[in-house]
Design an enzyme around this catalytic site. Structure first.
Site, PDB file in Angstrom:
ATOM      1  CE  LYS A  82      72.216 -10.833 -15.764  1.00  0.00           C
ATOM      2  NZ  LYS A  82      72.933 -10.349 -14.557  1.00  0.00           N
TER       3      LYS A  82
ATOM      4  CB  SER B 172      73.584 -10.540 -11.279  1.00  0.00           C
ATOM      5  OG  SER B 172      73.481 -11.804 -11.901  1.00  0.00           O
TER       6      SER B 172
END
Length: 253
Positions: A135, A57
């Site tokens: 993230k 990701s």
């Protein structure tokens, strides 16, 4: 007895005393192990710890995929003792409850083994049993985030962001929402105070704030700052990937 004789006797007694007080190494080893364990626990609790990147990701910034050797990063906690995460920071955080639907515990079903794992986790030798995610911070409390402008860029407080770290697999198609083929559009979402809007750099392969907008009317895909475990600062493994993890604020000119 002469003065020199007295000095010699004192030196001899002192030497014998030192020999008596010196412990063999095997007796000192447990003490050294306890001291090392306490230092390691303090470092993990207050300074930082390593984490392994489990997914793709955050590519190309951080590498990770099923069956491959993911980047191992060092995440430090010191920066956030005196301030909150800022746009562009790459952070490790515990996913809110609604983000944990697919999380599976890494602990053994055996009570004894699980206890040993928890013990070593306290000292930082075993990963914590929590849904840790990594993230990039895109917007912070009080800001409004949405997508997209005419070029398919994310917008914060009406300003399109320049994100050189972001990777999209498909060209922008106006009118298609996030989650559909080529879709990027979402929002607008106003981030609550004390919360963060986070996104993976690999935009088409990241289940991030965009995927959880409808989970909770209070959070709307955001992550509480209290869930943040620290800031990723350096890649420490494998050797070919060693280097810093840059914080690139997309909101600056």
């Amino acid at each position: 007895m002469s003065e020199s004789g007295d000095d010699g006797a004192r030196h001899a007694r002192a030497k014998r005393t030192r020999k008596k007080k010196q412990r063999p190494f095997w007796q000192e080893l447990p003490i050294l192990i306890v001291i090392a364990g306490v230092i390691a626990a303090l470092m993990v609790t207050f300074v930082g710890r390593p984490y392994v990147i489990p997914s793709e990701s955050m590519q190309p910034t951080l590498h990770g995929c099923a069956g491959c050797t993911g980047d191992r990063i060092y995440v430090q906690k010191l920066s956030y003792y005196w301030g909150d995460p800022q746009p562009g920071d790459v952070v490790v955080f515990v996913g809110p409850p609604s983000w944990n639907t697919h999380y599976q515990s890494i602990r053994s079903d055996n009570t004894v083994v699980r206890g040993v794992q928890n013990f070593f986790a306290f000292f930082g030798f075993v990963p914590p049993d929590e849904n840790d995610l990594v993230k990039r911070v895109i917007a912070v409390g009080g800001q409004t985030v949405e997508c997209c402008d005419a070029q398919g860029r994310v917008i914060v407080d009406g300003k399109p962001l320049d994100e050189p770290y972001a990777r999209y697999d498909d060209p922008y198609v106006p009118g298609r929402p996030y989650g559909s083929a080529g879709g990027r559009e979402f929002g607008p979402v106003t981030v609550p105070e004390g919360h963060l809007w986070v996104m993976g750099d690999n935009r088409n392969q990241s289940s991030d704030s965009r995927a959880h907008i409808s989970d909770s009317p209070d959070l709307r895909g955001t992550v509480p700052v209290d869930n943040v475990r620290g800031k990723a600062v350096v890649k420490i493994w494998p050797p070919s990937r060693i280097g810093t993890v840059r914080s690139e604020n997309p909101q600056t000119d």
